[in-house]
Write an enzyme that holds these catalytic residues in place. Structure first.
Site, short mmCIF file in Angstrom:
data_model
loop_
_atom_site.label_atom_id
_atom_site.label_comp_id
_atom_site.label_asym_id
_atom_site.label_seq_id
_atom_site.Cartn_x
_atom_site.Cartn_y
_atom_site.Cartn_z
N ARG A 37 0.85 -1.19 0.00
CA ARG A 37 0.00 0.00 0.00
C ARG A 37 0.89 1.25 0.00
O ARG A 37 2.10 1.17 0.19
CB ARG A 37 -0.89 0.02 1.26
CG ARG A 37 -2.00 -0.99 1.22
CD ARG A 37 -2.73 -1.06 2.55
NE ARG A 37 -1.91 -1.63 3.60
CZ ARG A 37 -2.26 -1.75 4.87
NH1 ARG A 37 -3.43 -1.33 5.27
NH2 ARG A 37 -1.44 -2.31 5.75
N LYS A 69 1.99 1.89 7.32
CA LYS A 69 2.34 1.09 8.50
C LYS A 69 3.24 1.87 9.44
O LYS A 69 3.82 2.90 9.09
CB LYS A 69 3.05 -0.20 8.07
CG LYS A 69 2.15 -1.20 7.39
CD LYS A 69 0.87 -1.50 8.15
CE LYS A 69 1.07 -2.37 9.38
NZ LYS A 69 -0.24 -2.64 10.06
N TYR A 124 -0.60 4.50 10.69
CA TYR A 124 -0.94 3.51 11.73
C TYR A 124 0.29 3.33 12.61
O TYR A 124 1.42 3.28 12.11
CB TYR A 124 -1.29 2.15 11.10
CG TYR A 124 -2.64 2.11 10.43
CD1 TYR A 124 -3.82 2.27 11.17
CD2 TYR A 124 -2.75 1.90 9.07
CE1 TYR A 124 -5.06 2.24 10.55
CE2 TYR A 124 -3.99 1.87 8.44
CZ TYR A 124 -5.14 2.04 9.20
OH TYR A 124 -6.36 2.01 8.58
N HIS A 149 -0.08 1.41 16.23
CA HIS A 149 -0.28 0.22 17.07
C HIS A 149 0.83 0.10 18.11
O HIS A 149 1.57 -0.89 18.16
CB HIS A 149 -0.35 -1.05 16.20
CG HIS A 149 -1.47 -1.00 15.20
ND1 HIS A 149 -2.80 -1.08 15.56
CD2 HIS A 149 -1.46 -0.85 13.86
CE1 HIS A 149 -3.56 -0.98 14.48
NE2 HIS A 149 -2.77 -0.83 13.44
N GLU A 156 -5.31 4.64 14.00
CA GLU A 156 -6.24 3.72 14.66
C GLU A 156 -6.91 4.27 15.90
O GLU A 156 -7.83 3.65 16.43
CB GLU A 156 -5.55 2.37 14.97
CG GLU A 156 -4.50 2.40 16.10
CD GLU A 156 -3.11 2.81 15.63
OE1 GLU A 156 -2.96 3.26 14.48
OE2 GLU A 156 -2.16 2.69 16.43
N ASP A 200 -2.50 -7.24 15.27
CA ASP A 200 -1.81 -5.94 15.27
C ASP A 200 -1.91 -5.27 16.63
O ASP A 200 -1.17 -4.32 16.90
CB ASP A 200 -2.34 -5.03 14.15
CG ASP A 200 -3.83 -4.79 14.24
OD1 ASP A 200 -4.50 -5.47 15.03
OD2 ASP A 200 -4.32 -3.89 13.52
#
Ligand SMILES: NC(=O)c1ccc[n+]([C@@H]2O[C@H](COP(=O)([O-])OP(=O)(O)OC[C@H]3O[C@@H](n4cnc5c(N)ncnc54)[C@H](O)[C@@H]3O)[C@@H](O)[C@H]2O)c1
Length: 371
Positions: free
Chosen positions: A15, A75, A94, A96, A118, A270
Site C-alpha cells: 500500500r 504502517k 498507523y 499500534h 487507529e 496488530d
C-alpha cells in the site's frame, strides 16, 4: 506545508500513504508534496502518475524524511525510519504502539508528533481511519481461513459452504465490530454456519437485525468462547479495546478441545492478538501450527490487496491529513476527534490506553499542545 510520502518497507506491504488522487487534493490546498520514487508501484501508480498529480518525485526515503514537515505513511515506522523522524515533524500513519515497546521508545526519542490512524475517533464512537482496513481485513479473514482449511495447507479439509447433503463448515467470529461484521458477511455469503460473539449486547442486537437471523449471536463468556471454538472449523479473532493490547480470549489449553486442523485467524494480531498462541506472521509465511491448530496471524492483512486497500485508506485519511497540512498542530487543538489520534508528542505518550499498556505516565494532549 511540505508533505512527504515514502515507500512502505514492511515485509510484503504494497500500500501507499498517498494515492495520486490524494496528492492532487493536497496540491490544490497549496501544499508541496514529495513522493519517493516507486512509492506507488504496488498499486499500479507510477512516478508519472504522481508527477501529473502535482507531486515532486525524490529518489530516496531519506530525502522525504529530511525535507518534509509531515510524513504520511501506512504502517508503523520501522527502526531505520524512527531515527529519521524529528521534533518539528508530524507523523501521520498507523502506529499500534501498545504491543510495541521498541517502536514507542524510538518515537519518544525522536521528539516527533505522531498521530495514529487507529485511535482517531468520530461522533458515533467509531474509529473512522481504522474502519476501512477493518472492512478489508474482515473480508479477507474468511478467504484466508477457507484457504488454510484446505487439507494441502494443513487444515481439516472442510469446504465452508458444504454441498447439498453435507453440512457447511462452522465459523466463529469473536468480536462483532467492523472486522467481525465483514468477516460474517463473507462467511454467510459462502454458505457457512456463522456465530458472532461479542460482549456488547447493543451490538449483538444490531448484528441480529443486520443478518435477519442468518447468523447466531452469543454474549462473550468463557463458556460461550469454549463452546464455539470447540465446534468451529474457522475462528476469527476480531476483538478490540481501542489503543490497548488485545485480551487473550483463547488460551493454549483451549486448543486441545478444538478439532484438529481447525483454523484460527487472529485479525487482532496488530494489537498483540486475542489467542494466547498467536505471534505475528507475514504474507510470505502467513500460517503456522500449534497443537494441531493452524494459526493465520498476518499483522498487515490489507497489504495483500493494496489496490483496494490504498484507495479505501486514502478515502478515510485525506480529510484529517488536509486539516493537519492546512493548520499544523492547531488542527489537533481544534478537533477533539483528531486529537484522540495523538499518541506521542515531544517525547511524551498522550494516549491513555497506550500509556497504561506500556507502563508510561500519560500526558494530557490538550496540555502538551498548549505548552
Ligand atoms: N491484522 C490486520 O491486518 C488488521 C487490519 C484491520 C484491523 N485489525 C484489527 O482488528 C481488530 C478489530 O478491529 P475492529 O475495527 O473490528 O474493531 P471494533 O472496535 O469495530 O470491534 C471490536 C469489537 O470487539 C468487541 N469486544 C471487545 N472485547 C470483547 C470480548 N472480551 N469478547 C468479545 N468481543 C469483544 C467490541 O465490543 C467490539 O464490537 C483490531 O485489533 C484492529 O486493529 C487488524
Amino acid at each position: 506545508m511540505r508533505v512527504g510520502c515514502p515507500k512502505e518497507i514492511k515485509n510484503h506491504e504494497y500500500r501507499v500513504g498517498m494515492t495520486p488522487g490524494s496528492v492532487r487534493e493536497y496540491v490544490s490546498h497549496g501544499h508541496e508534496v514529495l513522493i519517493e520514487s516507486g512509492a506507488g508501484a504496488g498499486i499500479g501508480a507510477d512516478d508519472n502518475a504522481y508527477h501529473a498529480a502535482g507531486a515532486r518525485i525524490v529518489k530516496t526515503a531519506e530525502e522525504v524524511f529530511a525535507k518534509s514537515d509531515m510524513i504520511v505513511k501506512v504502517k508503523e515506522p520501522q527502526p531505520n525510519e524512527w531515527v529519521q523522524l524529528r521534533e518539528d515533524q508530524i507523523l501521520y500513519t498507523y502506529l499500534h504502539l501498545a504491543p510495541d515497546p521498541d517502536q514507542t521508545k524510538g518515537l519518544l526519542a525522536s521528539g516527533v508528533t505522531a498521530i495514529a490512524y487507529e485511535t482517531v475517533t468520530d461522533d458515533r464512537g467509531g474509529l473512522p481511519l481504522l474502519a476501512p482496513m477493518s472492512e478489508v481485513a474482515g473480508r479477507l479473514a474468511i478467504q484466508a481461513g477457507a484457504t488454510a482449511l484446505q487439507k494441502a495447507n494443513g487444515g481439516r479439509g472442510v469446504l465452508l459452504g458444504g454441498v447439498p447433503g453435507v453440512l457447511p463448515g462452522k465459523v466463529a467470529v469473536i468480536g462483532g465490530g467492523v472486522v467481525g461484521l465483514h468477516a460474517a458477511k463473507m462467511a454467510v455469503g459462502l454458505g457457512a454456519d456463522v456465530t458472532i460473539i461479542d460482549r456488547s449486547i447493543p451490538r449483538l442486537r444490531q448484528l441480529d437485525d443486520i443478518f435477519n437471523g442468518r447468523v447466531h449471536t452469543r454474549y462473550s463468556t468463557v463458556e460461550a468462547l469454549e463452546d464455539e471454538c470447540f465446534s468451529a472449523d474457522v475462528v476469527v479473532g476480531a476483538v478490540l479495546i481501542p489503543g490497548a493490547a488485545a485480551p487473550k480470549l483463547v488460551t493454549r489449553e483451549m486448543l486441545s478441545g478444538m478439532k484438529k486442523g481447525a483454523v484460527l485467524v487472529d485479525v487482532a494480531i496488530d494489537q498483540g492478538g486475542c489467542f494466547e498462541t498467536s505471534h505475528a506472521t507475514t504474507h510470505a509465511q502467513p500460517t503456522y501450527e500449534v497443537d494441531g491448530i493452524i494459526h493465520y496471524c498476518v499483522a498487515n492483512m490489507p497489504g495483500a490487496v493494496p489496490v483496494t486497500s490504498a484507495h479505501a485508506l486514502n478515502n478515510a485519511t485525506l480529510h484529517y491529513g488536509l486539516q493537519l497540512a492546512d493548520k499544523g498542530l492547531k488542527a489537533l487543538v481544534d478537533d477533539p476527534h483528531l486529537r484522540n489520534g495523538l499518541n506521542v508528542h515531544k517525547g511524551k505518550i498522550t494516549n491513555r490506553a497506550v500509556a497504561e499498556s506500556l507502563g508510561y505516565e500519560m500526558a494530557e494532549p490538550k496540555a502538551v499542545l498548549a505548552a
